[in-house]
Design a protein around this motif. Structure first.
Motif, PDB file in Angstrom:
ATOM      1  N   PHE A 119      -1.149   2.576   6.935  1.00  0.00           N
ATOM      2  CA  PHE A 119      -0.318   1.401   6.682  1.00  0.00           C
ATOM      3  C   PHE A 119       1.176   1.701   6.632  1.00  0.00           C
ATOM      4  O   PHE A 119       1.989   0.790   6.609  1.00  0.00           O
ATOM      5  N   VAL A 176       0.838  -1.207   0.000  1.00  0.00           N
ATOM      6  CA  VAL A 176       0.000   0.000   0.000  1.00  0.00           C
ATOM      7  C   VAL A 176       0.869   1.251   0.000  1.00  0.00           C
ATOM      8  O   VAL A 176       0.617   2.206  -0.746  1.00  0.00           O
ATOM      9  N   THR A 220      -5.005   5.823   3.698  1.00  0.00           N
ATOM     10  CA  THR A 220      -4.415   4.485   3.845  1.00  0.00           C
ATOM     11  C   THR A 220      -2.893   4.565   3.903  1.00  0.00           C
ATOM     12  O   THR A 220      -2.249   3.719   4.523  1.00  0.00           O
TER      13      THR A 220
END
Length: 433
Positions: A429, A246, A425
């Motif tokens: 992450f 990610v 995100t």
């Protein structure tokens, strides 16, 4: 060739494009040495890594030249290489083969969403204020890199991250002289001023014994076999590795988008709505270059911000990129002489390019704080976190939040919601340790 690259419409010439290509190459040629040096920390052999770096640049830049027809050079990104070497491999303990699988997966995903039209739609959803902030932020980032390369700005101490270096050092004085000489040439409208400044500064460094002459002019490229197509897909397809994939995905996405808008703004390639026509072409080049990079054995590749140096020298078409690719090809065999240009010589070029790109700030609306603050955060965080991706993702998130909380949610394009969530995100992450 003139017809293929549409020289007449762009009001350019072979001489102008060639000069721009040479300038871009020498401004970013440090990647030939620096990228392998950083990836060596991950256990990747330097010789093979150098060959992979050059081959990736050749592949991506030729594709940019003949398919996208833009004056942008493509090479393995700085930042992403350090992320792979120091965070993913050294800190998290993954092998470099597993890390290459993350690069491969992100490249394939980008190829698919580009072909599907999603990346282009998202690019058009970005407000003008943020697009202009990309250019200004990247310009200041380039200037900061340049000042560091010149030796003027040095690492400080806790509480003062950077400081003024010792200006009495001869290499710094020569670099300052090169900066002033380049500016004087620019004032006089001398063609090739930036390239002439780099050449004269390099010559001065050699004359004073600060840069040694190469032991040889010609050398065969090291074999790429130890790293070619050496990726560990099995190790990458685990839940624990999701954060790495990610993070790699978001960093590449925002770096490329920000760089494309920043460079295109400076090159006057944006349309009346501040969009880049046929943006899907350079985006597809970026995606395919990343796939190729992982298979060749190096990290995420994309459009290089140093392309701005060639743009300032008049580069407007893919012929500029073609010249850069040809010089990278020569670098395979003439790397000893092509890589002697020291940071003290190309540092002033980055400072000057940063000066040009900062002009985008004048296009910001300083009376509308809902537009100004996200743009300001984008610019400042790009510089102060030393990460283009951090600045751009922060801009996406704060723009969406501020517009929503001030009752102006209708001004937020649907695509901005996706970009904001996608950016979130990155922070969720990102392997901070």
């Amino acid at each position: 060739m003139q017809s293929f690259f549409n020289f007449q419409a762009h009001r350019t010439s072979y001489r102008q494009e060639t000069l721009a290509g040479i300038t871009t190459f020498f401004t970013l040629s440090y990647i030939i040495i620096v990228n392998p040096a950083i990836l060596a920390a991950a256990g990747i052999p330097k010789g093979a890594s150098m060959t992979a770096t050059i081959l990736t640049a050749i592949f991506g830049t030729i594709l940019m030249a003949v398919y996208a027809k833009r004056p942008f050079a493509v090479a393995p990104y700085m930042g992403e290489n350090a992320f792979i070497a120091y965070t993913v491999v050294q800190t998290m303990g993954y092998s470099w083969q597993t890390a290459m699988a993350a690069i491969f997966i992100s490249g394939v995903l980008f190829t698919l969403i580009t072909l599907g039209g999603l990346r282009q739609w998202l690019a058009k959803s970005i407000p003008r204020s943020l697009k202009h902030s990309f250019s200004a932020g990247i310009g200041l980032f380039l200037a900061f890199l340049g000042l560091n390369d010149m030796g003027i700005v040095a690492l400080g101490v806790p509480g003062a991250p950077v400081k003024l270096a010792n200006l009495a050092k001869p290499e710094i004085l020569i670099s300052l002289g090169g900066l002033l000489f380049t500016v004087m040439l620019l004032v006089q409208r001398v063609p090739g001023a930036i390239l002439a400044g780099m050449a004269s500064t390099t010559a001065a460094c050699i004359m004073f014994g600060l840069v040694p002459l190469p032991a040889s002019i010609f050398s065969m490229p090291p074999s790429i076999s130890p790293i070619f197509m050496n990726i560990d897909m099995q190790g990458a397809l685990t839940w624990g590795f999701t954060g790495v994939i990610v993070s790699t995905l978001v960093m590449d996405f925002v770096d490329t988008m920000g760089t494309l808008f920043g460079l295109s703004s400076r090159a006057d390639l944006l349309d009346a709505d501040d969009n880049l026509p046929e943006i899907e072409k350079p985006m597809l080049v970026d995606a395919l270059s990343t796939v190729a990079a992982s298979l060749l054995g190096t990290t995420t590749a994309g459009v290089y911000i140093e392309s701005a140096a060639g743009i300032e020298q008049g580069g407007k078409t893919g012929f500029t990129a073609l010249v850069v690719a040809m010089l990278f090809f020569l670098a395979l065999f003439f790397s000893p002489i092509l890589t002697i240009v020291p940071p003290y010589a190309y540092g002033p070029a980055l400072v000057i390019v940063g000066m040009f790109m900062i002009q985008s700030i004048t296009k910001l609306d300083f009376n509308d704080y809902s537009e100004l603050l996200p743009a300001f955060l984008t610019i400042t965080l790009i510089i102060f976190t030393y990460n283009i991706g951090v600045g751009i993702t922060a801009g996406f998130i704060t723009y969406t939040i501020i517009k929503t909380c001030t009752g102006r949610i209708r001004e937020v394009h649907p695509g901005m919601w996706i970009l904001a969530l996608f950016s979130l995100t990155f922070y969720l992450f990102y392997p901070y340790h």
